[in-house]
Design a protein around this motif. Sequence first.
Motif, PDB file in Angstrom:
ATOM      1  N   THR A 148       0.885  -1.060   0.107  1.00  0.00           N
ATOM      2  CA  THR A 148       0.126  -0.003  -0.108  1.00  0.00           C
ATOM      3  C   THR A 148       0.945   1.227  -0.050  1.00  0.00           C
ATOM      4  N   TYR A 149       0.570   2.092  -1.086  1.00  0.00           N
ATOM      5  CA  TYR A 149       1.333   3.219  -0.926  1.00  0.00           C
ATOM      6  C   TYR A 149       0.624   4.760  -0.989  1.00  0.00           C
ATOM      7  N   HIS A 150       1.111   5.777  -0.261  1.00  0.00           N
ATOM      8  CA  HIS A 150       0.654   6.921  -0.672  1.00  0.00           C
ATOM      9  C   HIS A 150       0.975   7.842  -1.918  1.00  0.00           C
ATOM     10  N   ILE A 151       0.017   8.179  -2.446  1.00  0.00           N
ATOM     11  CA  ILE A 151       0.373   8.831  -3.895  1.00  0.00           C
ATOM     12  C   ILE A 151      -0.370  10.102  -4.022  1.00  0.00           C
ATOM     13  N   SER A 152      -0.078  10.910  -4.995  1.00  0.00           N
ATOM     14  CA  SER A 152      -0.838  12.121  -5.531  1.00  0.00           C
ATOM     15  C   SER A 152      -0.741  11.951  -7.067  1.00  0.00           C
ATOM     16  N   PHE A 153      -1.963  12.562  -7.722  1.00  0.00           N
ATOM     17  CA  PHE A 153      -1.979  12.804  -8.999  1.00  0.00           C
ATOM     18  C   PHE A 153      -2.760  13.673  -9.307  1.00  0.00           C
ATOM     19  N   GLU A 154      -3.062  14.155 -10.558  1.00  0.00           N
ATOM     20  CA  GLU A 154      -3.668  14.899 -11.311  1.00  0.00           C
ATOM     21  C   GLU A 154      -4.796  14.223 -11.782  1.00  0.00           C
ATOM     22  N   SER A 155      -6.262  14.546 -11.708  1.00  0.00           N
ATOM     23  CA  SER A 155      -7.022  13.648 -12.415  1.00  0.00           C
ATOM     24  C   SER A 155      -7.205  13.481 -13.553  1.00  0.00           C
ATOM     25  N   ASP A 156      -6.649  14.256 -14.524  1.00  0.00           N
ATOM     26  CA  ASP A 156      -6.317  14.192 -15.983  1.00  0.00           C
ATOM     27  C   ASP A 156      -5.196  13.211 -16.403  1.00  0.00           C
ATOM     28  N   VAL A 179      -5.505   9.919 -15.204  1.00  0.00           N
ATOM     29  CA  VAL A 179      -6.337   8.805 -15.029  1.00  0.00           C
ATOM     30  C   VAL A 179      -7.039   8.326 -16.569  1.00  0.00           C
ATOM     31  N   TRP A 180      -6.313   7.456 -17.073  1.00  0.00           N
ATOM     32  CA  TRP A 180      -6.605   7.399 -18.522  1.00  0.00           C
ATOM     33  C   TRP A 180      -7.390   6.038 -18.671  1.00  0.00           C
ATOM     34  N   VAL A 181      -8.310   5.810 -19.668  1.00  0.00           N
ATOM     35  CA  VAL A 181      -8.998   4.773 -20.211  1.00  0.00           C
ATOM     36  C   VAL A 181      -8.176   4.138 -21.228  1.00  0.00           C
ATOM     37  N   GLY A 182      -7.540   3.130 -21.323  1.00  0.00           N
ATOM     38  CA  GLY A 182      -6.902   2.404 -22.296  1.00  0.00           C
ATOM     39  C   GLY A 182      -7.488   1.367 -23.092  1.00  0.00           C
ATOM     40  N   GLU A 183      -6.889   0.967 -24.166  1.00  0.00           N
ATOM     41  CA  GLU A 183      -7.513   0.059 -24.961  1.00  0.00           C
ATOM     42  C   GLU A 183      -7.441  -1.342 -24.385  1.00  0.00           C
ATOM     43  N   ARG A 184      -6.499  -1.592 -23.419  1.00  0.00           N
ATOM     44  CA  ARG A 184      -6.442  -2.918 -22.794  1.00  0.00           C
ATOM     45  C   ARG A 184      -6.456  -2.938 -21.316  1.00  0.00           C
ATOM     46  N   LYS A 185      -5.996  -1.749 -20.775  1.00  0.00           N
ATOM     47  CA  LYS A 185      -5.963  -1.693 -19.326  1.00  0.00           C
ATOM     48  C   LYS A 185      -6.141  -0.068 -18.945  1.00  0.00           C
ATOM     49  N   ASN A 186      -7.008   0.129 -17.848  1.00  0.00           N
ATOM     50  CA  ASN A 186      -6.949   1.541 -17.333  1.00  0.00           C
ATOM     51  C   ASN A 186      -5.644   2.010 -16.548  1.00  0.00           C
ATOM     52  N   THR A 187      -5.134   3.260 -16.539  1.00  0.00           N
ATOM     53  CA  THR A 187      -4.172   3.492 -15.615  1.00  0.00           C
ATOM     54  C   THR A 187      -4.116   5.033 -14.992  1.00  0.00           C
ATOM     55  N   ILE A 188      -3.261   4.942 -13.984  1.00  0.00           N
ATOM     56  CA  ILE A 188      -3.074   6.403 -13.462  1.00  0.00           C
ATOM     57  C   ILE A 188      -1.567   6.599 -13.626  1.00  0.00           C
ATOM     58  N   ASN A 189      -1.378   7.839 -14.318  1.00  0.00           N
ATOM     59  CA  ASN A 189      -0.211   8.013 -14.822  1.00  0.00           C
ATOM     60  C   ASN A 189       0.526   9.207 -14.296  1.00  0.00           C
ATOM     61  N   ASP A 190       1.896   8.916 -14.125  1.00  0.00           N
ATOM     62  CA  ASP A 190       2.847   9.948 -13.539  1.00  0.00           C
ATOM     63  C   ASP A 190       2.109  10.129 -12.162  1.00  0.00           C
ATOM     64  N   ALA A 191       2.020   9.091 -11.285  1.00  0.00           N
ATOM     65  CA  ALA A 191       1.689   9.144  -9.728  1.00  0.00           C
ATOM     66  C   ALA A 191       2.929   9.459  -8.874  1.00  0.00           C
ATOM     67  N   VAL A 192       3.046  10.424  -8.036  1.00  0.00           N
ATOM     68  CA  VAL A 192       4.183  10.597  -7.340  1.00  0.00           C
ATOM     69  C   VAL A 192       3.967   9.887  -5.956  1.00  0.00           C
ATOM     70  N   VAL A 193       4.819   9.039  -5.842  1.00  0.00           N
ATOM     71  CA  VAL A 193       4.719   8.115  -4.524  1.00  0.00           C
ATOM     72  C   VAL A 193       5.487   8.885  -3.366  1.00  0.00           C
ATOM     73  N   TYR A 194       4.934   8.675  -2.174  1.00  0.00           N
ATOM     74  CA  TYR A 194       5.274   9.240  -0.826  1.00  0.00           C
ATOM     75  C   TYR A 194       5.563   8.128   0.156  1.00  0.00           C
ATOM     76  N   ASP A 195       6.361   8.588   1.096  1.00  0.00           N
ATOM     77  CA  ASP A 195       6.478   7.664   2.257  1.00  0.00           C
ATOM     78  C   ASP A 195       6.696   8.666   3.379  1.00  0.00           C
ATOM     79  N   TYR A 196       7.201   8.027   4.560  1.00  0.00           N
ATOM     80  CA  TYR A 196       7.373   9.001   5.732  1.00  0.00           C
ATOM     81  C   TYR A 196       8.227   8.124   6.538  1.00  0.00           C
TER      82      TYR A 196
END
Length: 187
Positions: A14-22, A24-41
């Motif tokens: 499980t990861y903390h992330i941030s991303f812009e809603s634009d 989130v893409w619907v793909g031909e085969r799979k849907n994705t979240i692109n360029d998500a920034v991953v965080y930790d503490y």
Amino acid sequence: MQGVLLSEPLPDGTYHISFESDKVWVGERKNTINDAVVYDYDRYTAPEIEALSEGDTIATHLNGTEEITALTVESVERENNYVTINGGIEEGGIDLCKEDDHYRTLTWDDFPVYYEVGVAKQLVMADDIELSDGAADFEADPVIVKGDRAVCDAMSNEEDGYGWNAGNTTVTIQNGEVTHVDRIWVP
């Protein structure tokens, strides 16, 4: 304690992330979240914090910066499950709270001090992904959305104004795919 190491695909967890809603893409085969920034503490074992004294050093991502700082301990204050080092965040030090068997960093609002680990270029959604979205109201039950297309539609909606950030969003990865997204209410 060992934190998140960025690799692609992200290992199960499980990861903390941030991303812009634009992103989130619907793909031909799979849907994705692109360029998500991953965080930790930062997390520390209970014995290492309970033994900490003046003159010791503690490695920390001071104020959420990406660089690790070796902070020399000038003062340690302990009260219940809280530890204040060098006057806490108000005076350039750090605050910690005990969670289960370890200590973690603490901000003014009781959340961890997140630091950026890196950017995951593409997080692939499982077909049966589930979104639990409680960002709208602390007292209400979260809205549950299931299925990759419905989750994509919900996550790409910019009208709610809550955003997707490290303080309110986690993703669970299993077998290289996002199986669960959880967004919580944050004051």
